[in-house]
Motif scaffolding. Structure first.
Motif, PDB file in Angstrom:
ATOM      1  N   GLU A 234      -4.137  -9.778 -44.248  1.00 45.46           N
ATOM      2  CA  GLU A 234      -4.780 -10.974 -43.796  1.00 45.46           C
ATOM      3  C   GLU A 234      -4.472 -10.889 -41.862  1.00 45.46           C
TER       4      GLU A 234
ATOM      5  N   GLN B 226      -9.603 -17.498 -49.405  1.00 50.36           N
ATOM      6  CA  GLN B 226      -9.931 -17.422 -48.356  1.00 50.36           C
ATOM      7  C   GLN B 226     -10.183 -18.867 -47.692  1.00 50.36           C
ATOM      8  N   SER B 227     -11.299 -19.213 -47.120  1.00 50.72           N
ATOM      9  CA  SER B 227     -11.842 -20.577 -46.764  1.00 50.72           C
ATOM     10  C   SER B 227     -11.675 -21.376 -46.974  1.00 50.72           C
TER      11      SER B 227
ATOM     12  N   CYS C  61      -5.281 -18.602 -46.922  1.00 47.76           N
ATOM     13  CA  CYS C  61      -5.984 -18.257 -47.415  1.00 47.76           C
ATOM     14  C   CYS C  61      -5.882 -16.713 -48.630  1.00 47.76           C
TER      15      CYS C  61
ATOM     16  N   ASN D 131     -12.200 -21.815 -39.293  1.00 49.26           N
ATOM     17  CA  ASN D 131     -10.879 -21.392 -38.737  1.00 49.26           C
ATOM     18  C   ASN D 131     -10.233 -21.940 -37.730  1.00 49.26           C
TER      19      ASN D 131
ATOM     20  N   ASN E 222      -7.697 -14.959 -35.019  1.00 51.13           N
ATOM     21  CA  ASN E 222      -6.921 -16.162 -35.550  1.00 51.13           C
ATOM     22  C   ASN E 222      -5.817 -16.489 -34.474  1.00 51.13           C
TER      23      ASN E 222
ATOM     24  N   TYR F 262     -13.701  -6.972 -44.215  1.00 49.17           N
ATOM     25  CA  TYR F 262     -12.863  -7.153 -42.846  1.00 49.17           C
ATOM     26  C   TYR F 262     -11.972  -6.532 -43.779  1.00 49.17           C
TER      27      TYR F 262
ATOM     28  N   PHE G  84     -18.035 -18.942 -37.998  1.00 51.22           N
ATOM     29  CA  PHE G  84     -15.880 -19.760 -38.348  1.00 51.22           C
ATOM     30  C   PHE G  84     -15.863 -19.451 -37.710  1.00 51.22           C
TER      31      PHE G  84
ATOM     32  N   LYS H 157      -9.496 -24.844 -46.651  1.00 47.88           N
ATOM     33  CA  LYS H 157      -9.813 -25.784 -45.194  1.00 47.88           C
ATOM     34  C   LYS H 157      -9.942 -26.981 -46.225  1.00 47.88           C
TER      35      LYS H 157
ATOM     36  N   SER I  14     -16.897 -19.904 -48.899  1.00 48.64           N
ATOM     37  CA  SER I  14     -15.561 -18.808 -48.171  1.00 48.64           C
ATOM     38  C   SER I  14     -16.140 -17.511 -48.486  1.00 48.64           C
ATOM     39  N   VAL I  15     -15.434 -16.027 -47.463  1.00 50.71           N
ATOM     40  CA  VAL I  15     -15.419 -15.032 -47.742  1.00 50.71           C
ATOM     41  C   VAL I  15     -15.485 -14.178 -49.188  1.00 50.71           C
TER      42      VAL I  15
ATOM     43  N   TYR J 206     -21.088 -22.870 -43.389  1.00 49.43           N
ATOM     44  CA  TYR J 206     -21.228 -22.062 -42.108  1.00 49.43           C
ATOM     45  C   TYR J 206     -22.240 -22.376 -41.717  1.00 49.43           C
TER      46      TYR J 206
ATOM     47  N   PHE K  38      -1.268 -20.129 -42.346  1.00 50.36           N
ATOM     48  CA  PHE K  38      -3.103 -20.045 -42.772  1.00 50.36           C
ATOM     49  C   PHE K  38      -3.234 -18.981 -43.496  1.00 50.36           C
TER      50      PHE K  38
HETATM   51  N1  GLU Z   1      -8.742 -15.502 -43.972  1.00 47.27           N
HETATM   52  C1  GLU Z   1     -10.631 -15.198 -43.322  1.00 47.27           C
HETATM   53  C2  GLU Z   1     -10.255 -15.331 -42.217  1.00 47.27           C
HETATM   54  O1  GLU Z   1      -9.665 -15.869 -41.050  1.00 47.27           O
HETATM   55  C3  GLU Z   1     -10.558 -16.929 -43.395  1.00 47.27           C
HETATM   56  C4  GLU Z   1     -12.565 -17.437 -43.178  1.00 47.27           C
HETATM   57  C5  GLU Z   1     -13.355 -17.495 -44.481  1.00 47.27           C
HETATM   58  O2  GLU Z   1     -13.624 -17.580 -45.407  1.00 47.27           O
HETATM   59  O3  GLU Z   1     -14.314 -17.807 -44.000  1.00 47.27           O
HETATM   60  O4  GLU Z   1     -11.729 -14.930 -41.646  1.00 47.27           O
END
Ligand code: GLU
Length: 515
Positions: free
Chosen positions: A241, A145-146, A278, A195, A248, A109, A178, A149, A343-344, A326, A274
């Protein structure tokens, strides 16, 4: 003998009166403690200054004066994984085995993630005693990334407490993906591991600080959690991002419309925060130490710094356990059974409470968004070691690297002998239920029956005889249990033996079998 003296004698196996610096370092490293460990700073400086040396007992004592308690635990095999070198070999074989898996697709993405080579693979493990190992690309950077969290959630809990934080975010798995555009029945994000929840915790942290100070706070927090390993902010990822964040933004607007945020929250600044979280770049080794800090109840094992309260880590691990993977969270909790967050970027951060933290990084993801190799590595780890949350309930062939080899058998032998010596029949029954052989003797050849006879515990003797134990084992002085009973004038015990002899003569064979 002082601690340092016994450490010296243990390392000076030949009794030469000298210990080389190499031997000292070898002992540390084979137990998983690297010379770069912050607790060994003064030893490290000394080695850098004076090079390798052959140390007398007095010199040795002086050299290790700042780290003698750690070294004592090393030589006494008192660290949480006592045979760390053997454990490391097992991890290496799991690593090599998992490396062969080639399915999954890298997140695309944003261009930065799409460009990461698919074959990158790193595993790092750090224990609550600071033992550390890593394989493959464990020192190569990737963005959180995630996996930011859990850190954001802990930071919010530390600052505001559970009640306030959970008046803005729920704690149930969402059952959706997510970044699904959905909130719970109260109009709040379902939990802090998706998220919407992480956008919420981003809104709650350090609201009184400037944007720059808030970011500094986050990076210095991550450095404290990882024992001082530097982390960087990846500006390019942050921009990407932000540019691809329609979902988001939509989540933040939905939450604002529902009145989920505290009054006065600026959702653009919140989203930027955020995205910053990430976009913090770490490596698997650093993240394994972060996970070890969570495993250690909030105290970083390598520095001894309390970063989070124990209660905070307890809440965070509970959330990771139920919501960290997830849409695979339930399945993961069932099959792997440890708290984790994926995380992604392809990292899975996993925690074995009171034992270790693990980070597995491999970018190709499965259809749920979890690293394919990450999940497989953890499944295999749990298949080999008894780390599943509920493994303690079942008897299995899995290894327990927390224990020295044979510790369990010797524990059971001594437990049975002690139970017999105090006439504790319930304990003997429990050990039988664990499959313990009541004929097992200690190094003097003493069996539970010897002890029960010598101490005159009729009920225990009866139970052992009913269990068909050998009635004539000889200890190393040549004594049988009955001889012990006679020597100690245990007439009641002698009677039990006589009665048994009489019965076995009278009872027909078919009855014995039926019984
Ligand atoms: N930056 C990613 C997003 O907002 C984080 C999501 C992830 O790692 O699951 O989509």
């Amino acid at each position: 003998m002082t601690n340092s003296k016994s450490v010296f004698r243990s390392i000076d196996a030949k009794g030469s009166g000298k210990v080389s610096v190499e031997a000292l370092v070898h002992n540390l490293e084979s137990s998983g403690i690297a010379l770069s460990d912050p607790r060994l700073q003064s030893l490290r400086l000394r080695i850098a200054k004076e090079g390798s040396a052959s140390l007398s007992s007095e010199e040795f004592e002086e050299w290790i004066s700042h780290s003698s308690s750690l070294l004592t635990r090393v030589v006494k095999s008192e660290l949480v994984i006592p045979r760390f070198d053997e454990f490391a070999k097992e991890i290496e074989s799991l690593f090599n085995h998992t490396r062969g898996i080639e399915s999954g697709a890298v997140a695309n993405y944003i261009p930065h993630l799409a460009r990461v080579p698919e074959n990158k693979f790193g595993v790092a493990i750090s224990t609550i005693d600071g033992q550390h190992l890593s394989f493959g690309d464990a020192e190569e950077g990737f963005t959180l990334q995630s996996s930011c969290k859990p850190i954001l959630y802990c930071a919010a809990l530390e600052e505001l407490g559970e009640k306030t934080v959970h008046s803005h975010v729920g704690r149930e798995p969402s059952g959706f993906s997510f970044n699904e555009l959905t909130l719970n029945k109260q109009g709040l994000p379902h939990n802090p591991m998706i998220n919407a929840g992480a956008i919420m915790t981003s809104a709650l942290i350090k609201r009184s600080l400037s944007t720059a100070d808030r970011l500094d706070y986050l990076t210095s927090l991550i450095e404290s959690l990882s024992g001082g390993r530097p982390c960087h902010f990846n500006n390019a990822v942050w921009h990407s991002e932000r540019e691809s964040a329609d979902r988001n933004f939509a989540l933040a607007h939905l939450m604002r419309e529902q009145g989920a945020f505290p009054d006065g929250v600026d959702i653009n600044a919140t989203l930027d925060y955020f995205f910053s979280a990430c976009s913090v770049e770490v490596d698997a080794s650093a993240l394994a130490i972060v996970a070890a800090t969570l495993a250690n109840g909030g105290i970083c094992p390598q520095t001894g710094e309390r970063v989070f309260a124990a209660e905070t880590t307890k809440h965070c691990l509970s959330m990771m356990h139920s919501c960290g993977m997830y849409n695979y969270s339930g399945e993961f909790a069932f099959t792997v059974g440890i708290p984790a967050k994926s995380s992604v970027s392809g990292v899975v951060l996993a925690v074995i409470p009171n034992v270790m933290g693990i980070a597995v990084w491999s970018p190709p993801l499965d259809s749920c968004g979890n690293s394919v190799r990450g999940v497989e590595f953890l499944k295999q780890l749990i298949g080999r070691f008894n780390f599943h949350n509920y493994d303690s309930l079942v008897e299995s062939q899995k290894k327990d690297p927390r224990r020295l080899p044979h510790a369990r058998e010797t524990d059971h032998i001594y437990q049975a002998i002690y139970a017999a010596s105090i006439g504790d029949v319930s304990e003997l029954k429990r050990l039988v239920a664990y499959g313990h052989n009541l004929n097992s003797a200690d190094y003097d050849g003493r069996t539970p029956l010897h002890l029960a006879c010598a101490e005159g515990h009729a009920e225990a003797v009866q139970y052992l005889l009913d269990q068909q134990v050998d009635t004539t084992p000889k200890d190393r002085w040549g004594n049988t249990p009955l001889a012990d009973a006679k020597r100690h004038d245990r007439f009641g015990i002698e009677e039990i033996f006589k009665l048994r002899k009489r019965c076995s003569r009278q009872v027909p064979q078919s009855n014995v079998r039926a019984a």
